[in-house]
Enzyme design. Structure first.
Site, short mmCIF file in Angstrom:
data_model
loop_
_atom_site.label_atom_id
_atom_site.label_comp_id
_atom_site.label_asym_id
_atom_site.label_seq_id
_atom_site.Cartn_x
_atom_site.Cartn_y
_atom_site.Cartn_z
N HIS A 54 0.83 -1.22 0.00
CA HIS A 54 0.00 0.00 0.00
C HIS A 54 0.86 1.27 0.00
O HIS A 54 0.91 1.98 -0.98
CB HIS A 54 -1.00 0.05 1.16
CG HIS A 54 -1.95 -1.10 1.20
ND1 HIS A 54 -2.79 -1.39 0.15
CD2 HIS A 54 -2.18 -2.06 2.15
CE1 HIS A 54 -3.50 -2.46 0.46
NE2 HIS A 54 -3.15 -2.89 1.65
N ASP A 83 -4.86 -8.08 -3.36
CA ASP A 83 -5.21 -7.84 -1.96
C ASP A 83 -6.51 -8.52 -1.54
O ASP A 83 -6.53 -9.71 -1.31
CB ASP A 83 -5.25 -6.32 -1.71
CG ASP A 83 -5.25 -5.98 -0.22
OD1 ASP A 83 -5.18 -6.91 0.58
OD2 ASP A 83 -5.31 -4.79 0.12
ZN LIG Z 1 -3.39 -6.76 2.70
#
Ligand SMILES: [Zn+2]
Length: 427
Positions: free
Chosen positions: A257, A306
């Site tokens: 991220h 993800d």
């Molecule tokens: Zn994650």
């Protein structure tokens, strides 16, 4: 030896009429321009297979079921409910179905960021969940790097909550003991720190000291502003600075991220890989990270699916570029060739899978894209990566072996059927 002839190879540059000789072990022996020869497998537009550098398989069960309202933290409550319903057999079925979905979408390798280790009351399974993931990947033919994850605390200075008890190992020593025992059973084992929220600094330091120096190490970093605020309040530094000071960052490390960063954080991540998960970050309202600035500073950019709300490497790449355009008002923030490299070389590098450019010595992990679909017809080969979606993935090869074709596995199994059965068993 197997031979393949590609009308076009789309990589760092576009090359027409390329012939590959591939060993029985799946490694490229020769790559040469020229016409096809009798016996070659004839392919159209070919790209290196995508490496999915960040996945949580069980989050797939939430797709299409959490979109009413709420924020990241509300979504997380729903995610814990799924986590606490899983057993090794239902997890195997779900992971197998999801890995099949990934394969037909063009992912030839996946890094599973795995922290569901134990029974709901916290007592140990003898590696059953981990081995279920390995078996699921082997069953469908996708490469798996198991990112076995330390998840020790419910937040900074907080014990695990009851719904997080399955994740814990007590402390870094408990984690390392389990990791080394697992290493004897899992061929492609790597490591992960869930986040600075979930692993205290002393334990992070002991993990860094106790793990082999060459295994890939992944960590969630600054996905939400609250993580930064909590970290600053507790330690006086950002999560990135804390990780840098603890010796976590470097070439073997992937920061996942990296959405809410300072300029100093961007400099500190220059020697690491940053895994951007555009469809998830948009879905969860995380924010837009400084992907271009990180790349300019020297970080390698990879992509991850993800939460698996979207399983489509081409849509992740399009999202990476689209978020940059929305933030900057400029186009071409990442060239199509840089996007291909993010999905292939950077993704494989992040997972410890070595060079991946369809060069001599690399594995023949490759995907063929349709150039005649309603989406892609008329596209320049070099820009296919921004017009195609996973629906355009035709044949998928892992180590020179055909593993998927036209949206189903090579043996005919349909990922939608596998998902229907696996999700049905959970509900
Ligand atoms: Zn994650």
């Amino acid at each position: 030896v197997n031979t393949f002839w590609c009308e076009t190879v789309v990589g760092e540059w576009v090359e027409s009429g390329v012939r590959f000789e591939v060993s029985d072990a799946g490694v490229i022996l020769t790559r040469e321009p020229g016409p096809p020869r009798p016996g070659d497998v004839l392919l159209g537009a070919v790209l290196p297979g995508a490496g999915n550098a960040h996945s949580h398989a069980f989050h797939r069960a939430l797709r299409g079921r959490t979109d009413g309202a709420g924020d990241f933290w509300r979504w997380r409550e729903r995610m814990y409910a799924v986590a606490n319903a899983l057993e090794p057999d239902t997890y195997f079925a779900l992971a197998r179905a999801l890995f099949a979905e990934m394969l037909v979408a063009g992912y030839t390798a996946v890094g599973e960021f795995h922290y569901l280790h134990h029974r709901p009351d916290g007592t140990a399974y003898p590696h059953e969940f981990e081995l279920a993931l390995v078996a699921a990947a082997e069953d469908v033919g996708i490469r798996l790097t198991l990112l076995d994850t330390a998840y020790l605390a419910g937040g900074i200075g907080q014990p695990l909550a009851p719904e997080q008890r399955r994740f814990g190992d007590g402390d870094a020593d408990g984690y390392l003991e389990r990791w080394y025992s697992l290493r004897e059973r899992v061929p492609s084992l790597a490591a992960a720190i869930h986040s600075v929220r979930a692993v205290p600094p002393d334990d992070i330091a002991r993990m860094v000291a106790g793990l082999p120096g060459d295994v890939p190490l992944h960590v969630h970093v600054s996905e939400q502003p609250r993580e930064n605020a909590d970290c600053l309040a507790a330690y006086g530094v950002t999560p990135t600075r804390l990780l840098a000071d603890l010796g976590v960052l470097g070439p073997r490390t992937s920061a996942v991220h990296a959405t809410h960063l300072t300029d100093d954080d961007i400099r500190l991540l220059a020697g690491s890989t940053v895994v951007i998960c555009p469809t998830t970050e948009a879905d969860l309202g995380d924010g837009v990270g400084p992907a271009r600035a990180l790349a300019d500073a020297g970080a390698r950019i990879a992509i991850g699916s993800d939460q698996n709300g979207v399983v489509d490497p081409l849509l992740e790449l399009r999202g990476l570029e689209a978020h940059e355009r929305l933030g900057s008002g400029l186009r071409g923030r990442f060239t199509p060739a840089q996007l291909v490299a993010a999905a292939s070389a950077a993704g494989y590098g992040s997972l410890g899978l070595g060079s991946h450019r369809l060069a001599v010595g690399d594995r023949f992990d490759a995907i063929e894209l349709s150039t005649t679909s309603v989406r892609t017809v008329g596209s320049d080969a070099a820009q296919l990566v921004l017009s195609a979606t996973a629906s355009d993935v035709e044949r998928v090869f892992v180590g020179g072996v055909l593993t998927a074709r036209g949206g189903v596995l090579a043996d005919g199994r349909d990922p939608a059927d596998l998902l229907a059965t696996a999700l049905g068993a959970l509900r």
